[in-house]
Design a protein around this motif. Structure first.
Motif, mmCIF file in Angstrom:
data_model
loop_
_atom_site.group_PDB
_atom_site.id
_atom_site.type_symbol
_atom_site.label_atom_id
_atom_site.label_comp_id
_atom_site.label_asym_id
_atom_site.label_seq_id
_atom_site.Cartn_x
_atom_site.Cartn_y
_atom_site.Cartn_z
ATOM 1 N N ASP A 91 -0.337 -5.140 4.879
ATOM 2 C CA ASP A 91 -0.767 -5.657 3.582
ATOM 3 C C ASP A 91 -2.260 -5.404 3.413
ATOM 4 O O ASP A 91 -3.052 -6.334 3.388
ATOM 5 N N PRO A 92 -2.682 -4.144 3.324
ATOM 6 C CA PRO A 92 -4.104 -3.853 3.203
ATOM 7 C C PRO A 92 -4.632 -4.155 1.806
ATOM 8 O O PRO A 92 -3.851 -4.356 0.862
ATOM 9 N N THR A 93 -5.969 -4.218 1.670
ATOM 10 C CA THR A 93 -6.557 -4.543 0.373
ATOM 11 C C THR A 93 -6.372 -3.394 -0.607
ATOM 12 O O THR A 93 -5.895 -3.585 -1.723
ATOM 13 N N ASN A 94 -6.789 -2.195 -0.168
ATOM 14 C CA ASN A 94 -6.699 -1.039 -1.050
ATOM 15 C C ASN A 94 -5.579 -0.128 -0.570
ATOM 16 O O ASN A 94 -5.587 0.308 0.579
ATOM 17 N N THR A 95 -4.616 0.167 -1.427
ATOM 18 C CA THR A 95 -3.491 0.995 -1.016
ATOM 19 C C THR A 95 -3.428 2.309 -1.786
ATOM 20 O O THR A 95 -2.474 3.061 -1.630
ATOM 21 N N GLU A 96 -4.442 2.607 -2.612
ATOM 22 C CA GLU A 96 -4.347 3.817 -3.447
ATOM 23 C C GLU A 96 -4.236 5.065 -2.591
ATOM 24 O O GLU A 96 -3.419 5.951 -2.854
ATOM 25 N N MET A 97 -5.088 5.127 -1.553
ATOM 26 C CA MET A 97 -5.108 6.313 -0.688
ATOM 27 C C MET A 97 -3.760 6.507 0.007
ATOM 28 O O MET A 97 -3.192 7.604 -0.002
ATOM 29 N N ASP A 98 -3.242 5.436 0.607
ATOM 30 C CA ASP A 98 -1.972 5.534 1.338
ATOM 31 C C ASP A 98 -0.861 5.964 0.388
ATOM 32 O O ASP A 98 -0.051 6.840 0.697
ATOM 33 N N ASP A 99 -0.832 5.339 -0.801
ATOM 34 C CA ASP A 99 0.229 5.674 -1.754
ATOM 35 C C ASP A 99 0.140 7.123 -2.176
ATOM 36 O O ASP A 99 1.159 7.805 -2.322
ATOM 37 N N TYR A 100 -1.103 7.611 -2.342
ATOM 38 C CA TYR A 100 -1.265 9.011 -2.738
ATOM 39 C C TYR A 100 -0.689 9.930 -1.669
ATOM 40 O O TYR A 100 0.062 10.858 -1.963
ATOM 41 N N PHE A 101 -1.043 9.661 -0.398
ATOM 42 C CA PHE A 101 -0.549 10.520 0.685
ATOM 43 C C PHE A 101 0.969 10.447 0.769
ATOM 44 O O PHE A 101 1.644 11.464 0.924
ATOM 45 N N ILE A 102 1.516 9.224 0.656
ATOM 46 C CA ILE A 102 2.957 9.072 0.839
ATOM 47 C C ILE A 102 3.719 9.773 -0.285
ATOM 48 O O ILE A 102 4.738 10.421 -0.059
ATOM 49 N N HIS A 103 3.192 9.693 -1.503
ATOM 50 C CA HIS A 103 3.947 10.241 -2.626
ATOM 51 C C HIS A 103 3.717 11.734 -2.818
ATOM 52 O O HIS A 103 4.591 12.429 -3.320
ATOM 53 N N ASN A 104 2.533 12.235 -2.477
ATOM 54 C CA ASN A 104 2.231 13.637 -2.758
ATOM 55 C C ASN A 104 2.131 14.513 -1.521
ATOM 56 O O ASN A 104 2.101 15.730 -1.657
ATOM 57 N N GLY A 105 2.072 13.893 -0.314
ATOM 58 C CA GLY A 105 1.853 14.688 0.891
ATOM 59 C C GLY A 105 2.917 15.740 1.112
ATOM 60 O O GLY A 105 2.620 16.902 1.358
ATOM 61 N N GLN A 106 4.182 15.320 1.010
ATOM 62 C CA GLN A 106 5.264 16.272 1.264
ATOM 63 C C GLN A 106 5.264 17.398 0.242
ATOM 64 O O GLN A 106 5.437 18.563 0.580
ATOM 65 N N ARG A 107 5.065 17.063 -1.022
ATOM 66 C CA ARG A 107 5.145 18.075 -2.072
ATOM 67 C C ARG A 107 3.970 19.041 -1.989
ATOM 68 O O ARG A 107 4.129 20.242 -2.154
ATOM 69 N N GLN A 108 2.785 18.520 -1.713
ATOM 70 C CA GLN A 108 1.603 19.385 -1.766
ATOM 71 C C GLN A 108 1.462 20.264 -0.535
ATOM 72 O O GLN A 108 1.087 21.430 -0.649
ATOM 73 N N THR A 109 1.737 19.707 0.649
ATOM 74 C CA THR A 109 1.535 20.507 1.858
ATOM 75 C C THR A 109 2.834 21.068 2.414
ATOM 76 O O THR A 109 2.795 22.001 3.201
ATOM 77 N N GLY A 110 3.977 20.506 2.042
ATOM 78 C CA GLY A 110 5.238 20.990 2.575
ATOM 79 C C GLY A 110 5.536 20.517 3.980
ATOM 80 O O GLY A 110 6.500 20.958 4.577
ATOM 81 N N ILE A 157 3.518 13.365 7.760
ATOM 82 C CA ILE A 157 2.364 13.121 6.891
ATOM 83 C C ILE A 157 1.086 13.005 7.709
ATOM 84 O O ILE A 157 0.011 13.387 7.253
ATOM 85 N N VAL A 158 1.214 12.504 8.954
ATOM 86 C CA VAL A 158 0.017 12.420 9.798
ATOM 87 C C VAL A 158 -0.565 13.809 10.008
ATOM 88 O O VAL A 158 -1.774 14.035 9.884
ATOM 89 N N THR A 159 0.312 14.779 10.321
ATOM 90 C CA THR A 159 -0.178 16.142 10.523
ATOM 91 C C THR A 159 -0.757 16.711 9.243
ATOM 92 O O THR A 159 -1.767 17.422 9.266
ATOM 93 N N SER A 160 -0.128 16.403 8.116
ATOM 94 C CA SER A 160 -0.659 16.944 6.858
ATOM 95 C C SER A 160 -2.019 16.348 6.546
ATOM 96 O O SER A 160 -2.878 17.026 5.983
#
Lengths: 149, 90
Positions: free
Chosen positions: B29-48, B52-55
């Motif tokens: 339950d972190p304070t700011n989740t924008e960064m995490d949400d961005y990686f989770i939602h766009n990581g697979q699509r953008q890097t393939g 996600i850790v590796t990306s």
């Protein structure tokens, strides 16, 4: 030089350790692990050889140093190739000739031919880490055995 | 005298650590989740990459990995220089 038990167990075991390290490196974009972790696992095989036999004839210092330097050079040049957009741009993802398959969002079984430049960078970093850690282990082991004698 | 001062300092540090521990966020339950949400939602699509850790490590924050690789290179150079043969080259 350790006892005969350790030596005879090391001989069949170390290729599998190197194989597992290579697996971690090559599948870095699909499963946990990656270049650093896989390289460290493969370097532990060198550590096992050094501890069991007091040195390795198979892995020479010059070869490992060359591996390390070439891995770093490949890594930086791969980052530079994407320079047209930005440093470290993933120019192969989603449509490149190699590792260019696109994947959909959400859970999937994991396809090897994806992720663009990431697997190549993983392999470069893995090469670098096995070379670097191997050189450190061999140099320290040599010195330790010299001091012990 | 010295012991009591040390004890007081220890209590002070302990109080600060206790306050920090009480004010911790709950797990997941972190304070700011924008960064995490961005990686989770766009990581697979953008890097393939499925991982996600590796990306993040090799794509979004490639500079960090470059620094790590350079650190390893420097460590190897340092070890080889420190353990070189004395008097002349190999």
């Amino acid at each position: 030089m350790m006892s005969k038990i350790v030596r005879s167990m090391t001989r069949p075991l170390y290729p599998f350790i190197i194989l597992f390290g290579a697996y971690l490196v090559v599948h870095g974009h699909l499963t946990p692990g990656g270049g650093f972790q896989g390289g460290a696992v493969a370097a532990s095989a060198i550590a096992l050889l050094v501890v069991a036999y007091g040195g390795t004839r198979m892995f020479r210092k010059g070869t490992l140093t060359a591996m390390e330097s070439s891995g770093l050079i490949v890594f930086i040049s791969l980052a530079m190739v994407g320079m047209a957009t930005v440093f470290f741009y993933n120019f192969l993802a989603n449509g490149g000739p190699i590792f260019g398959e696109a994947i959909f969002y959400g859970p999937n079984p994991g396809y090897f031919n994806t992720a663009g430049v990431i697997p190549l960078m993983n392999m470069a970093v893995g090469l670098e880490v096995i070379g670097g850690l191997g050189v450190i282990i061999i140099a320290l082991g040599k010195k330790a055995f010299e001091v012990m004698e | 005298m010295r012991k009591s001062v040390a004890f007081g300092g220890l209590l002070l540090v302990f109080a600060f650590l206790l306050i920090a521990a009480v004010n911790l966020h709950g797990f997941g339950d972190p304070t700011n989740t924008e960064m995490d949400d961005y990686f989770i939602h766009n990581g697979q699509r953008q890097t393939g990459a499925n991982n996600i850790v590796t990306s993040v490590v090799f794509d979004y924050r490639g500079y960090d990995t470059l620094g790590e690789a350079t650190v390893l290179f420097t460590a190897v150079s340092g070890v080889l220089i420190a353990l070189r043969k004395e008097g002349g080259e190999e």
